[in-house]
Write a protein that holds these residues in place. Structure first.
Motif, PDB file in Angstrom:
ATOM      1  N   SER A   1     -48.158  91.591 -17.740  1.00 19.18           N
ATOM      2  CA  SER A   1     -49.540  91.379 -17.335  1.00 19.18           C
ATOM      3  C   SER A   1     -49.704  90.024 -16.644  1.00 19.18           C
ATOM      4  O   SER A   1     -50.330  89.927 -15.579  1.00 19.18           O
ATOM      5  CB  SER A   1     -50.452  91.464 -18.561  1.00 19.18           C
ATOM      6  N   ARG A   2     -49.100  88.980 -17.224  1.00 18.90           N
ATOM      7  CA  ARG A   2     -49.208  87.658 -16.596  1.00 18.90           C
ATOM      8  C   ARG A   2     -48.421  87.607 -15.294  1.00 18.90           C
ATOM      9  O   ARG A   2     -48.822  86.950 -14.331  1.00 18.90           O
ATOM     10  CB  ARG A   2     -48.725  86.565 -17.554  1.00 18.90           C
ATOM     11  N   SER A   3     -47.301  88.314 -15.234  1.00 20.28           N
ATOM     12  CA  SER A   3     -46.508  88.369 -14.014  1.00 20.28           C
ATOM     13  C   SER A   3     -47.323  88.939 -12.856  1.00 20.28           C
ATOM     14  O   SER A   3     -47.292  88.414 -11.734  1.00 20.28           O
ATOM     15  CB  SER A   3     -45.254  89.212 -14.240  1.00 20.28           C
ATOM     16  N   ILE A   4     -48.062  90.007 -13.111  1.00 20.59           N
ATOM     17  CA  ILE A   4     -48.876  90.616 -12.066  1.00 20.59           C
ATOM     18  C   ILE A   4     -49.958  89.645 -11.599  1.00 20.59           C
ATOM     19  O   ILE A   4     -50.254  89.542 -10.407  1.00 20.59           O
ATOM     20  CB  ILE A   4     -49.478  91.945 -12.576  1.00 20.59           C
ATOM     21  N   ARG A   5     -50.533  88.885 -12.543  1.00 19.79           N
ATOM     22  CA  ARG A   5     -51.556  87.914 -12.152  1.00 19.79           C
ATOM     23  C   ARG A   5     -50.952  86.784 -11.318  1.00 19.79           C
ATOM     24  O   ARG A   5     -51.541  86.349 -10.315  1.00 19.79           O
ATOM     25  CB  ARG A   5     -52.251  87.351 -13.391  1.00 19.79           C
ATOM     26  N   LEU A   6     -49.774  86.292 -11.711  1.00 21.80           N
ATOM     27  CA  LEU A   6     -49.137  85.210 -10.967  1.00 21.80           C
ATOM     28  C   LEU A   6     -48.734  85.650  -9.562  1.00 21.80           C
ATOM     29  O   LEU A   6     -49.000  84.949  -8.578  1.00 21.80           O
ATOM     30  CB  LEU A   6     -47.903  84.712 -11.727  1.00 21.80           C
ATOM     31  N   THR A   7     -48.069  86.789  -9.462  1.00 19.41           N
ATOM     32  CA  THR A   7     -47.648  87.240  -8.127  1.00 19.41           C
ATOM     33  C   THR A   7     -48.848  87.599  -7.262  1.00 19.41           C
ATOM     34  O   THR A   7     -48.813  87.413  -6.040  1.00 19.41           O
ATOM     35  CB  THR A   7     -46.686  88.446  -8.211  1.00 19.41           C
ATOM     36  N   GLY A   8     -49.917  88.097  -7.891  1.00 22.76           N
ATOM     37  CA  GLY A   8     -51.124  88.386  -7.123  1.00 22.76           C
ATOM     38  C   GLY A   8     -51.729  87.122  -6.539  1.00 22.76           C
ATOM     39  O   GLY A   8     -52.157  87.099  -5.372  1.00 22.76           O
ATOM     40  N   TYR A   9     -51.760  86.054  -7.331  1.00 18.31           N
ATOM     41  CA  TYR A   9     -52.286  84.782  -6.842  1.00 18.31           C
ATOM     42  C   TYR A   9     -51.403  84.229  -5.728  1.00 18.31           C
ATOM     43  O   TYR A   9     -51.903  83.804  -4.670  1.00 18.31           O
ATOM     44  CB  TYR A   9     -52.354  83.795  -8.010  1.00 18.31           C
ATOM     45  N   LEU A  10     -50.085  84.265  -5.934  1.00 22.86           N
ATOM     46  CA  LEU A  10     -49.185  83.765  -4.906  1.00 22.86           C
ATOM     47  C   LEU A  10     -49.275  84.604  -3.633  1.00 22.86           C
ATOM     48  O   LEU A  10     -49.252  84.066  -2.514  1.00 22.86           O
ATOM     49  CB  LEU A  10     -47.749  83.745  -5.430  1.00 22.86           C
ATOM     50  N   ALA A  11     -49.400  85.915  -3.780  1.00 25.05           N
ATOM     51  CA  ALA A  11     -49.529  86.779  -2.599  1.00 25.05           C
ATOM     52  C   ALA A  11     -50.780  86.430  -1.801  1.00 25.05           C
ATOM     53  O   ALA A  11     -50.757  86.401  -0.564  1.00 25.05           O
ATOM     54  CB  ALA A  11     -49.557  88.247  -3.014  1.00 25.05           C
ATOM     55  N   ASP A  12     -51.881  86.138  -2.491  1.00 23.90           N
ATOM     56  CA  ASP A  12     -53.104  85.743  -1.791  1.00 23.90           C
ATOM     57  C   ASP A  12     -52.892  84.440  -1.027  1.00 23.90           C
ATOM     58  O   ASP A  12     -53.366  84.286   0.115  1.00 23.90           O
ATOM     59  CB  ASP A  12     -54.248  85.574  -2.790  1.00 23.90           C
ATOM     60  N   LEU A  13     -52.192  83.496  -1.644  1.00 24.90           N
ATOM     61  CA  LEU A  13     -51.915  82.229  -0.963  1.00 24.90           C
ATOM     62  C   LEU A  13     -51.025  82.436   0.261  1.00 24.90           C
ATOM     63  O   LEU A  13     -51.250  81.834   1.320  1.00 24.90           O
ATOM     64  CB  LEU A  13     -51.255  81.246  -1.932  1.00 24.90           C
ATOM     65  N   LEU A  14     -50.012  83.291   0.117  1.00 26.32           N
ATOM     66  CA  LEU A  14     -49.125  83.563   1.249  1.00 26.32           C
ATOM     67  C   LEU A  14     -49.883  84.245   2.376  1.00 26.32           C
ATOM     68  O   LEU A  14     -49.641  83.965   3.558  1.00 26.32           O
ATOM     69  CB  LEU A  14     -47.942  84.412   0.791  1.00 26.32           C
ATOM     70  N   ASP A  15     -50.799  85.135   2.025  1.00 28.27           N
ATOM     71  CA  ASP A  15     -51.628  85.769   3.050  1.00 28.27           C
ATOM     72  C   ASP A  15     -52.500  84.727   3.758  1.00 28.27           C
ATOM     73  O   ASP A  15     -52.694  84.794   4.981  1.00 28.27           O
ATOM     74  CB  ASP A  15     -52.517  86.845   2.423  1.00 28.27           C
ATOM     75  N   GLU A  16     -53.015  83.798   2.979  1.00 25.61           N
ATOM     76  CA  GLU A  16     -53.895  82.781   3.563  1.00 25.61           C
ATOM     77  C   GLU A  16     -53.184  81.939   4.614  1.00 25.61           C
ATOM     78  O   GLU A  16     -53.760  81.610   5.655  1.00 25.61           O
ATOM     79  CB  GLU A  16     -54.448  81.880   2.457  1.00 25.61           C
TER      80      GLU A  16
ATOM     81  N   ALA B   1     -46.615  76.051   4.099  1.00 22.87           N
ATOM     82  CA  ALA B   1     -47.528  75.793   5.209  1.00 22.87           C
ATOM     83  C   ALA B   1     -47.196  74.463   5.899  1.00 22.87           C
ATOM     84  O   ALA B   1     -47.175  74.370   7.135  1.00 22.87           O
ATOM     85  CB  ALA B   1     -48.963  75.781   4.710  1.00 22.87           C
ATOM     86  N   ASP B   2     -46.908  73.440   5.092  1.00 19.96           N
ATOM     87  CA  ASP B   2     -46.566  72.137   5.654  1.00 19.96           C
ATOM     88  C   ASP B   2     -45.284  72.196   6.495  1.00 19.96           C
ATOM     89  O   ASP B   2     -45.121  71.429   7.467  1.00 19.96           O
ATOM     90  CB  ASP B   2     -46.389  71.101   4.545  1.00 19.96           C
ATOM     91  N   LEU B   3     -44.382  73.115   6.133  1.00 21.00           N
ATOM     92  CA  LEU B   3     -43.122  73.244   6.861  1.00 21.00           C
ATOM     93  C   LEU B   3     -43.202  74.254   8.002  1.00 21.00           C
ATOM     94  O   LEU B   3     -42.178  74.599   8.596  1.00 21.00           O
ATOM     95  CB  LEU B   3     -41.992  73.627   5.894  1.00 21.00           C
ATOM     96  N   GLY B   4     -44.401  74.729   8.285  1.00 15.69           N
ATOM     97  CA  GLY B   4     -44.591  75.560   9.468  1.00 15.69           C
ATOM     98  C   GLY B   4     -44.390  77.037   9.274  1.00 15.69           C
ATOM     99  O   GLY B   4     -44.283  77.777  10.256  1.00 15.69           O
ATOM    100  N   VAL B   5     -44.327  77.505   8.021  1.00 14.20           N
ATOM    101  CA  VAL B   5     -44.198  78.945   7.780  1.00 14.20           C
ATOM    102  C   VAL B   5     -45.571  79.583   7.851  1.00 14.20           C
ATOM    103  O   VAL B   5     -46.527  79.103   7.228  1.00 14.20           O
ATOM    104  CB  VAL B   5     -43.543  79.211   6.410  1.00 14.20           C
ATOM    105  N   GLY B   6     -45.681  80.661   8.582  1.00 16.35           N
ATOM    106  CA  GLY B   6     -46.951  81.364   8.677  1.00 16.35           C
ATOM    107  C   GLY B   6     -47.658  81.083   9.985  1.00 16.35           C
ATOM    108  O   GLY B   6     -47.080  80.601  10.957  1.00 16.35           O
ATOM    109  N   ALA B   7     -48.957  81.359   9.962  1.00 23.46           N
ATOM    110  CA  ALA B   7     -49.769  81.232  11.189  1.00 23.46           C
ATOM    111  C   ALA B   7     -49.879  79.774  11.646  1.00 23.46           C
ATOM    112  O   ALA B   7     -49.916  78.870  10.838  1.00 23.46           O
ATOM    113  CB  ALA B   7     -51.144  81.808  10.930  1.00 23.46           C
TER     114      ALA B   7
END
Length: 418
Positions: A327-342, A412-418
């Motif tokens: 249950s906590r794993s799903i919450r952690l990966t969900g939060y990280l996935a949102d950050l990666l999307d951002e 983000a600081d290292l230029g990964v993403g948009a």
């Protein structure tokens, strides 16, 4: 990145894990004293209890000498039996179906001695194309051992064109269509590269209905996702203990063999002193009397100092429980996935949290160079899979939301993403 650091800290206050139970490495760089350790899918961190427990076993050797086999707080002769029931609970097995022994690939070979029995046209082994290399090498060598050609006999499953993951329906359809040629299905429960969680019960059922033996490499699944190997009817499985199980580098692995195969006289099996019934072991008989249990697949007496850390780890999983960790794993990966999307990081792990473990893989230009900079400039420990994947594993026992925030900010600081 818009999400503030304070939000991750508030999440940690509301949803803490068990970080104080573990040693956290210092950060090599960045603004924080501790590393944001997101490489537990490669090597888990040491529980603080491990050192004292291991030293207690060393002290028993010093104080008891050879008598330690039979006396003391944890006698060595039956030591491995202390691990059987908690290991069985971890993977959803009966105690008789479970044994802790050897390392992962050694155990896969010992199991294939019994369960890969090619005959006529039923001789192929199904693995995923992105299987861990050790599994690929193991099955190819088993095929050659039987005098067959790996190029013709090992069937590597690939995703559909333009997709990154296998589809359960495609695997099931292949087994329905070509199952009479398949002797063994041997897949990874959670794919080491993408973090995809396969549908173990559905694929197991399809494989067995096709007449094949179904085994699972659970290196990235044990201690990561809930398992019910006995109920699902899995024929056999093997796993390691140094990733999510935190038992140390090269730690002993585990084996599951379904109850229906125990005590069978028609299965070939390599044997040694520890394969025989412990009640008669010291009769020194020339012929083994194997028990009707997974213990019969043991060969040599177990390395005690390697078993202690596994025992300590399994006690933690018994205390916390896989349901709470998942249950906590799903919450952690969900939060990280949102950050990666951002930040616009290209994630290749399945979006559905029910189809992934505690891992998110991101495609980058130079994974090796990037992970070095993450570590040395930002104190974020991730795992590179060259040429272009970085794996981030927020392990629910000790990772934090703040670790996830630090990782996303660093990318983000290292230029990964948009």
């Amino acid at each position: 990145m818009d999400q503030p650091e304070s939000e991750s800290q508030q999440r940690d206050e509301a949803d803490p894990g068990h970080r104080p139970w573990f040693h956290i490495p210092p950060a090599e760089g960045g603004d924080y004293p501790e590393a944001a350790y997101l490489a537990g899918n490669s090597l888990g961190l040491p529980p603080r209890a491990t050192r004292a427990e291991l030293l207690a076993d060393v002290d028993a050797w010093a104080q008891l000498g050879v008598e330690g086999h039979l006396v003391g707080e944890r006698p060595w002769l039956p030591y491995h039996e202390q691990l059987t029931e908690p290991a069985a609970r971890l993977v959803g097995a009966l105690p008789a179906e479970t044994v802790v022994m050897n390392s992962l690939t050694v155990n896969l070979h010992l199991l294939m001695v019994s369960f890969y029995r090619p005959a006529g046209q039923r001789n192929r082994i199904l693995i995923e194309d992105t299987a861990f290399p050790s599994d690929s090498y193991a099955v190819r060598s088993q095929v050659r051992y039987h005098g067959l050609d790996p190029e013709q006999t090992v069937r590597r499953l690939t995703p559909r064109a333009g997709e990154a993951h296998l589809r359960t329906e495609d695997i099931v359809e292949l087994l329905r269509r070509e199952g009479e040629t398949v002797a063994l299905v041997l897949l990874g429960g959670v794919n080491y590269l993408t973090g995809e969680l396969l549908d173990l019960p559905a694929i197991t059922t399809a494989g067995r209905e096709a007449g094949a033996v179904v085994g699972w490499d659970l290196a990235h699944a044990a201690g990561n996702v809930p398992l019910r190997l006995h109920d699902w009817g899995v024929d056999f499985a093997a796993w390691c203990s140094y990733k999510y199980l935190n038992a140390g580098p090269g730690a002993l692995g585990g084996v599951f063999i379904h109850q229906r195969h125990l005590g069978r006289d028609d299965l070939p099996r390599f044997e040694g002193w520890w394969s025989t019934d412990p009640a008669t072991r010291f009769e020194m008989a020339p012929v083994s009397r194997p028990p009707a249990a997974a213990d019969a697949w043991q060969i040599s007496n177990p390395p005690i100092f390697a078993m202690g850390p596994v025992r300590t780890s399994l006690e933690i999983f018994d205390k916390v429980g896989m349901a709470a960790l998942r249950s906590r794993s799903i919450r952690l990966t969900g939060y990280l996935a949102d950050l990666l999307d951002e930040i616009g990081a290209p994630m290749v792990t399945p979006r559905d949290p029910q189809r992934r473990g505690a891992q998110l893989s991101v495609r980058v230009a130079d994974s090796g160079g990037l992970t070095k900079r993450l570590r040395t400039e930002h104190g974020v420990v991730a795992d590179a899979r060259p040429p272009d994947l970085v794996r981030l594993a927020p392990v629910p026992l000790y990772s934090t939301y703040h670790d996830c925030w630090r990782a996303a900010r660093a990318l983000a600081d290292l230029g990964v993403g948009a």
